[in-house]
Design a protein around this motif. Structure first.
Motif, PDB file in Angstrom:
ATOM      1  N   LYS A  20      43.706 -67.843  10.805  1.00  0.00           N
ATOM      2  CA  LYS A  20      42.525 -68.498  11.390  1.00  0.00           C
ATOM      3  C   LYS A  20      41.864 -67.605  12.431  1.00  0.00           C
ATOM      4  O   LYS A  20      40.634 -67.441  12.455  1.00  0.00           O
ATOM      5  CB  LYS A  20      42.925 -69.830  12.023  1.00  0.00           C
ATOM      6  N   LEU A  21      42.675 -67.037  13.310  1.00  0.00           N
ATOM      7  CA  LEU A  21      42.128 -66.190  14.368  1.00  0.00           C
ATOM      8  C   LEU A  21      41.461 -64.947  13.789  1.00  0.00           C
ATOM      9  O   LEU A  21      40.359 -64.563  14.199  1.00  0.00           O
ATOM     10  CB  LEU A  21      43.235 -65.789  15.338  1.00  0.00           C
ATOM     11  N   ALA A  22      42.121 -64.311  12.834  1.00  0.00           N
ATOM     12  CA  ALA A  22      41.618 -63.044  12.307  1.00  0.00           C
ATOM     13  C   ALA A  22      40.371 -63.220  11.442  1.00  0.00           C
ATOM     14  O   ALA A  22      39.440 -62.408  11.512  1.00  0.00           O
ATOM     15  CB  ALA A  22      42.712 -62.340  11.512  1.00  0.00           C
ATOM     16  N   THR A  23      40.336 -64.256  10.619  1.00  0.00           N
ATOM     17  CA  THR A  23      39.187 -64.426   9.723  1.00  0.00           C
ATOM     18  C   THR A  23      37.972 -64.987  10.455  1.00  0.00           C
ATOM     19  O   THR A  23      36.838 -64.580  10.188  1.00  0.00           O
ATOM     20  CB  THR A  23      39.545 -65.338   8.549  1.00  0.00           C
ATOM     21  N   ASN A  24      38.187 -65.891  11.386  1.00  0.00           N
ATOM     22  CA  ASN A  24      37.048 -66.493  12.081  1.00  0.00           C
ATOM     23  C   ASN A  24      36.436 -65.575  13.128  1.00  0.00           C
ATOM     24  O   ASN A  24      35.292 -65.797  13.556  1.00  0.00           O
ATOM     25  CB  ASN A  24      37.472 -67.817  12.717  1.00  0.00           C
ATOM     26  N   ASN A  25      37.177 -64.550  13.544  1.00  0.00           N
ATOM     27  CA  ASN A  25      36.617 -63.573  14.474  1.00  0.00           C
ATOM     28  C   ASN A  25      36.134 -62.310  13.779  1.00  0.00           C
ATOM     29  O   ASN A  25      35.671 -61.372  14.438  1.00  0.00           O
ATOM     30  CB  ASN A  25      37.649 -63.221  15.544  1.00  0.00           C
ATOM     31  N   ALA A  26      36.198 -62.292  12.454  1.00  0.00           N
ATOM     32  CA  ALA A  26      35.777 -61.116  11.700  1.00  0.00           C
ATOM     33  C   ALA A  26      34.338 -60.676  11.999  1.00  0.00           C
ATOM     34  O   ALA A  26      34.064 -59.474  12.044  1.00  0.00           O
ATOM     35  CB  ALA A  26      35.958 -61.361  10.203  1.00  0.00           C
ATOM     36  N   PRO A  27      33.391 -61.608  12.211  1.00  0.00           N
ATOM     37  CA  PRO A  27      32.020 -61.162  12.496  1.00  0.00           C
ATOM     38  C   PRO A  27      31.899 -60.287  13.747  1.00  0.00           C
ATOM     39  O   PRO A  27      30.890 -59.588  13.898  1.00  0.00           O
ATOM     40  CB  PRO A  27      31.248 -62.474  12.669  1.00  0.00           C
ATOM     41  N   PHE A  28      32.914 -60.309  14.596  1.00  0.00           N
ATOM     42  CA  PHE A  28      32.815 -59.592  15.868  1.00  0.00           C
ATOM     43  C   PHE A  28      33.796 -58.427  15.967  1.00  0.00           C
ATOM     44  O   PHE A  28      33.786 -57.697  16.954  1.00  0.00           O
ATOM     45  CB  PHE A  28      33.045 -60.565  17.024  1.00  0.00           C
ATOM     46  N   CYS A  29      34.640 -58.261  14.971  1.00  0.00           N
ATOM     47  CA  CYS A  29      35.626 -57.182  15.000  1.00  0.00           C
ATOM     48  C   CYS A  29      35.052 -55.926  14.363  1.00  0.00           C
ATOM     49  O   CYS A  29      34.403 -55.991  13.315  1.00  0.00           O
ATOM     50  CB  CYS A  29      36.902 -57.592  14.258  1.00  0.00           C
ATOM     51  N   GLU A  30      35.336 -54.794  14.979  1.00  0.00           N
ATOM     52  CA  GLU A  30      34.839 -53.526  14.452  1.00  0.00           C
ATOM     53  C   GLU A  30      35.626 -53.084  13.225  1.00  0.00           C
ATOM     54  O   GLU A  30      35.054 -52.589  12.251  1.00  0.00           O
ATOM     55  CB  GLU A  30      34.918 -52.453  15.533  1.00  0.00           C
ATOM     56  N   LYS A  31      36.939 -53.263  13.255  1.00  0.00           N
ATOM     57  CA  LYS A  31      37.783 -52.843  12.142  1.00  0.00           C
ATOM     58  C   LYS A  31      38.226 -54.071  11.372  1.00  0.00           C
ATOM     59  O   LYS A  31      38.875 -54.963  11.925  1.00  0.00           O
ATOM     60  CB  LYS A  31      39.008 -52.072  12.655  1.00  0.00           C
ATOM     61  N   LEU A  32      37.867 -54.107  10.096  1.00  0.00           N
ATOM     62  CA  LEU A  32      38.165 -55.269   9.258  1.00  0.00           C
ATOM     63  C   LEU A  32      39.113 -54.883   8.133  1.00  0.00           C
ATOM     64  O   LEU A  32      39.217 -53.721   7.743  1.00  0.00           O
ATOM     65  CB  LEU A  32      36.882 -55.843   8.664  1.00  0.00           C
ATOM     66  N   THR A  33      39.775 -55.894   7.588  1.00  0.00           N
ATOM     67  CA  THR A  33      40.663 -55.698   6.450  1.00  0.00           C
ATOM     68  C   THR A  33      40.614 -56.951   5.582  1.00  0.00           C
ATOM     69  O   THR A  33      40.456 -58.057   6.100  1.00  0.00           O
ATOM     70  CB  THR A  33      42.103 -55.430   6.949  1.00  0.00           C
ATOM     71  N   PRO A  34      40.702 -56.828   4.252  1.00  0.00           N
ATOM     72  CA  PRO A  34      40.693 -58.020   3.402  1.00  0.00           C
ATOM     73  C   PRO A  34      41.986 -58.817   3.570  1.00  0.00           C
ATOM     74  O   PRO A  34      43.080 -58.245   3.542  1.00  0.00           O
ATOM     75  CB  PRO A  34      40.591 -57.452   1.976  1.00  0.00           C
ATOM     76  N   ALA A  35      41.873 -60.101   3.727  1.00  0.00           N
ATOM     77  CA  ALA A  35      43.045 -60.965   3.898  1.00  0.00           C
ATOM     78  C   ALA A  35      43.114 -61.977   2.780  1.00  0.00           C
ATOM     79  O   ALA A  35      42.086 -62.480   2.320  1.00  0.00           O
ATOM     80  CB  ALA A  35      42.980 -61.682   5.251  1.00  0.00           C
TER      81      ALA A  35
ATOM     82  N   GLY B 101      39.977 -60.963  -1.488  1.00  0.00           N
ATOM     83  CA  GLY B 101      40.235 -60.946  -0.060  1.00  0.00           C
ATOM     84  C   GLY B 101      39.008 -61.360   0.746  1.00  0.00           C
ATOM     85  O   GLY B 101      37.868 -61.146   0.325  1.00  0.00           O
ATOM     86  N   VAL B 102      39.247 -61.965   1.900  1.00  0.00           N
ATOM     87  CA  VAL B 102      38.164 -62.326   2.809  1.00  0.00           C
ATOM     88  C   VAL B 102      38.248 -61.424   4.038  1.00  0.00           C
ATOM     89  O   VAL B 102      39.335 -60.983   4.427  1.00  0.00           O
ATOM     90  CB  VAL B 102      38.249 -63.808   3.220  1.00  0.00           C
ATOM     91  N   PRO B 103      37.115 -61.126   4.679  1.00  0.00           N
ATOM     92  CA  PRO B 103      37.144 -60.240   5.847  1.00  0.00           C
ATOM     93  C   PRO B 103      37.962 -60.841   6.989  1.00  0.00           C
ATOM     94  O   PRO B 103      37.872 -62.034   7.273  1.00  0.00           O
ATOM     95  CB  PRO B 103      35.667 -60.120   6.237  1.00  0.00           C
ATOM     96  N   ALA B 104      38.745 -59.995   7.626  1.00  0.00           N
ATOM     97  CA  ALA B 104      39.561 -60.423   8.760  1.00  0.00           C
ATOM     98  C   ALA B 104      39.692 -59.267   9.743  1.00  0.00           C
ATOM     99  O   ALA B 104      39.649 -58.098   9.345  1.00  0.00           O
ATOM    100  CB  ALA B 104      40.952 -60.864   8.290  1.00  0.00           C
ATOM    101  N   CYS B 105      39.841 -59.589  11.007  1.00  0.00           N
ATOM    102  CA  CYS B 105      40.140 -58.558  11.995  1.00  0.00           C
ATOM    103  C   CYS B 105      41.444 -57.880  11.592  1.00  0.00           C
ATOM    104  O   CYS B 105      42.397 -58.543  11.176  1.00  0.00           O
ATOM    105  CB  CYS B 105      40.286 -59.175  13.378  1.00  0.00           C
TER     106      CYS B 105
END
Length: 324
Positions: free
Chosen positions: A46-61, A163-167
Motif C-alpha cells: 500500500k505504501l509503495a504503490t500509493n506513493n509511486a507518483p512521488f517517488c523518483e525510482k520506481l519498480t513494478p510490483a 506489474g504496477v508502479p511502486a516506490c
C-alpha cells in the motif's frame, strides 16, 4: 497454510515483494511468521504503490511472495505439509494486488515462471537462498523488459501478471541476530522488520507508521548519502529526522491516518528510544522526534484538505544533507 522462512530473507522481493526462504532447525516454528509476513507485505504494498507518483525510482510490483522449500532444513516435511510435488509455491498474495487479480492464492504450487520450468534450476546446499534469488532476478528482468510475466500453477493454465508502479523497496519479516530481531531497518532496497518486533502485535496503522519511516529512508536515498559522506553522528541524525518527518506524508497517500507516525513514536519511544539525556547520539530524543512528526502532520493534513493528496515531492522540505 503459508510457510514462512525463519532466517534473514535475502532475495526475490525487489519487484514482487517476494522473499527467499532459509530453514530453521525447527521449520514448524517458521509457520508462526506467516501472518506477520503477509501483514508487512500488505502494508508495504500500500505504501509503495500509493506513493509511486512521488517517488523518483520506481519498480513494478505484483504483490506476490514466493517460497522455495529446498531452502528449509527439512524440505521433505515442508513439501508434504503443503501437498507439493515440486519445490516452489506461493507464500503470500497481497489482497487487491495484480497477483490477487490474476487468481493466484497462497500455498499454490508453481511449476513455471515466464515459461521456464522452476524445479530444474540448480540447487546449492551451501547457499540455500541462491536459487530463489536467481528466480527473482529472472522475474525482475522480465518485468523490466515487458511489464508483465506469466506464472503457471501446478495443474492449471498460466496466468499473466502485469506489474504496477511502486516506490523501489521490498518488505521482509526476517529472523535477524540478537537485539536486531526486535527492530527494523532499511538498506536502500529493503525494509526489514525483525520477527520479534513488538509492533507485530499492534494495530495496522501503528505498524504502518514504523514501515513508513523505514520506507522513507529508501525513497530519500539515505543509504547512498551515508555511503558517500560517511556515517557521522550528525549526518545519521539528520537522515533519521528526515525519515520521521516524511513518514506522515507516505501514510496519508496510502490511506492511513498521518498521525499514525507520531502515535507509533508515543508508544515505542518512551521504552526504546530515550529522551534528551538518554537518547542515542545518532537520533533525536523520542520526545523531539514526536514533536517533529506532529508538526509535519499538520502540513500533511493541510495538503490533503486542499488537494486530496500529500505531494511530498513538491511540498516536503528536506533537511540540510549533502547533495540536497
Amino acid at each position: 497454510m503459508v510457510l514462512r522462512a525463519a532466517l534473514l530473507a535475502l532475495a526475490c522481493c525487489t519487484l514482487l515483494f517476494a522473499g527467499s526462504a532459509y530453514g530453521d532447525t525447527q521449520d514448524v516454528k517458521s509457520m508462526s511468521l506467516a501472518a506477520k509476513d503477509a501483514r508487512v507485505a500488505e502494508i508495504g504494498f500500500k505504501l509503495a504503490t500509493n506513493n509511486a507518483p512521488f517517488c523518483e525510482k520506481l519498480t513494478p510490483a505484483t504483490g506476490l511472495l514466493l517460497d522455495d522449500v529446498t531452502a528449509y532444513t527439512r524440505p521433505d516435511e515442508i513439501r508434504a505439509a503443503m501437498g507439493l510435488t515440486g519445490d516452489f509455491a506461493v507464500r503470500v498474495v497481497v489482497p487487491g494486488s495484480p497477483a490477487a487479480v490474476a487468481g493466484l492464492r497462497a500455498d499454490q504450487e508453481l511449476i513455471r515462471i515466464g515459461g521456464k520450468p522452476l524445479n530444474t534450476w540448480t540447487k546449492d546446499p551451501k547457499e540455500p537462498g541462491v536459487r530463489l534469488e536467481q528466480v527473482r532476478a529472472m522475474i525482475a528482468e522480465t518485468l523490466a523488459a515487458n511489464g508483465a510475466i506469466s506464472f503457471t500453477p501446478a495443474g492449471a493454465t498460466a496466468v499473466e501478471i502485469v506489474g504496477v508502479p511502486a516506490c523501489h523497496s521490498r518488505f521482509e519479516v526476517a529472523k535477524r541476530k540478537g537485539r536486531k530481531r526486535r527492530g527494523a531497518a532499511a538498506d536502500g532496497d529493503r525494509v526489514i522488520v525483525g520477527d520479534w518486533f513488538p509492533g507485530h502485535a499492534w494495530p495496522d496503522d501503528l505498524l504502518a507508521g514504523l514501515i513508513a519511516h523505514e520506507l522513507a529512508h529508501n525513497v530519500l536515498t539515505h543509504r547512498a548519502t551515508l555511503d558517500a559522506n560517511g556515517r557521522k553522528r550528525k549526518l545519521v541524525r539528520l537522515t533519521e529526522r528526515e525519515a520521521d518527518r516524511l513518514a506522515p506524508w507516505l501514510l496519508a497517500n496510502a490511506g492511513y491516518p498521518p498521525d499514525a507516525a507520531p502515535r507509533f513514536m508515543q508508544r515505542w519511544g518512551p521504552k526504546h528510544s530515550g529522551g534528551w539525556l538518554t537518547r542515542k547520539r545518532t537520533h533525536d530524543g523520542w520526545d523531539e522526534r514526536l514533536e517533529n512528526m506532529q508538526a509535519e502532520v499538520k502540513l500533511v493534513e493541510a495538503q490533503m484538505a486542499a488537494t486530496g493528496k500529500a505531494d511530498w515531492r513538491t511540498h516536503f522540505v528536506r533537511e540540510d544533507l549533502p547533495g540536497i
